[in-house]
Design a protein around this motif. Sequence first.
Motif, PDB file in Angstrom:
ATOM      1  N   LEU A   1       7.544   3.514   0.650  1.00  0.00           N
ATOM      2  CA  LEU A   1       7.766   2.206   0.567  1.00  0.00           C
ATOM      3  C   LEU A   1       7.095   1.439  -0.615  1.00  0.00           C
ATOM      4  N   GLN A   2       5.813   1.793  -0.950  1.00  0.00           N
ATOM      5  CA  GLN A   2       5.006   1.256  -1.768  1.00  0.00           C
ATOM      6  C   GLN A   2       5.835   1.558  -3.131  1.00  0.00           C
ATOM      7  N   SER A   3       6.021   2.599  -3.425  1.00  0.00           N
ATOM      8  CA  SER A   3       6.340   3.222  -4.638  1.00  0.00           C
ATOM      9  C   SER A   3       8.035   3.012  -5.166  1.00  0.00           C
ATOM     10  N   GLN A   4       8.847   2.640  -4.032  1.00  0.00           N
ATOM     11  CA  GLN A   4      10.208   2.514  -4.433  1.00  0.00           C
ATOM     12  C   GLN A   4      10.543   1.579  -5.440  1.00  0.00           C
ATOM     13  N   PRO A   5      11.240   1.483  -6.469  1.00  0.00           N
ATOM     14  CA  PRO A   5      11.590   0.607  -7.445  1.00  0.00           C
ATOM     15  C   PRO A   5      12.228  -0.359  -6.824  1.00  0.00           C
TER      16      PRO A   5
ATOM     17  N   VAL B   1      11.359   2.082   9.664  1.00  0.00           N
ATOM     18  CA  VAL B   1      12.375   2.926  10.214  1.00  0.00           C
ATOM     19  C   VAL B   1      13.391   3.514   9.319  1.00  0.00           C
ATOM     20  N   ASP B   2      14.197   2.937   8.378  1.00  0.00           N
ATOM     21  CA  ASP B   2      14.921   3.541   7.558  1.00  0.00           C
ATOM     22  C   ASP B   2      14.274   4.727   6.860  1.00  0.00           C
ATOM     23  N   ALA B   3      13.045   4.429   6.519  1.00  0.00           N
ATOM     24  CA  ALA B   3      12.376   5.440   5.347  1.00  0.00           C
ATOM     25  C   ALA B   3      12.261   6.820   6.269  1.00  0.00           C
ATOM     26  N   VAL B   4      11.837   6.495   7.459  1.00  0.00           N
ATOM     27  CA  VAL B   4      11.688   7.598   8.504  1.00  0.00           C
ATOM     28  C   VAL B   4      13.111   8.438   8.464  1.00  0.00           C
TER      29      VAL B   4
END
Length: 296
Positions: free
Chosen positions: A32-36, A50-53
């Motif tokens: 989440l931190q590194s997504q552009p 939750v979506d990232a998981v």
Amino acid sequence: MGDVAKDLVAGTVGGAANLIVGHPFDTIKVKLQSQPTPAPGQLPKYAGAVDAVKQTIAAEGPRGLYKGMGAPLATVAAFNALLFTVRGQMEALLRSHPAQPLTVNQQVVAGAGAGVAVSFLACPTELIKCRLQAQSALAEAAAASGVALPKGPIDVAKHVVREAGMKGLFKGLVPTMGREVPGNAVMFGVYEGTKQYLAGGQDTSNLGRGSLILSGGLAGAVFWLSVYPTDVVKSVIQVDDYKKPRYSGSVDAFKKILAADGVKGLYKGFGPAMARSVPANAATFLAYEITRSALG
């Protein structure tokens, strides 16, 4: 067994407990931190934790949540042994006599000293971990340059050294110290303060496991509450490209994150970090205290 050896062993056990419990949360935090920042009118890669998981498991299986664990696993013994050993030696220096319990303020000082020491080990370890965890965000850039993504911790380290030399492994050292020094000062201060409150005085030797879990969990939560924006800056710098970096340093990264996403950009991944901090740090301190007590 001397005090240094006991702290080394107990710190190692505590670190292993932290890693096993907390790494999946950490993986989602870094993603989440590194997504552009998405282009105007487009949605971000991940709608939330939750979506990232879900996307991680769909693309990589459950093992994807433990991606990058090799780097911290290889050094978890050294990191936590160093953290608790330096803290123990700082405690010894601050005591006027061996049996004297430390005050909360003295624990803050001991924690800050331990934070300085572990920063130099945490920086290269976390750089490797973050670059593995954030590979999905780096994939497009790698494909455009025709460079294959590294396959594991050793491959990442070799790639970094080829790109930027040994100093490349210490990219993000300043924000790492900006996280570890105040973070550990607050964490150990809160841990000791909570224990003393629950014990009704400075003698905390008779506290039960429930009290230790509560104290450790609260201490971990306060750690991240106090330094989270610094951790975001550290993560974006460590996953940044070496040849064509987006950020010239910590201050520049801080300004660009604010300009692109506002204050909320400094709290990307905050939910997973907080969800991780309580159980992971509770496990760390409980494992440390039990092991230290068993060693006499």
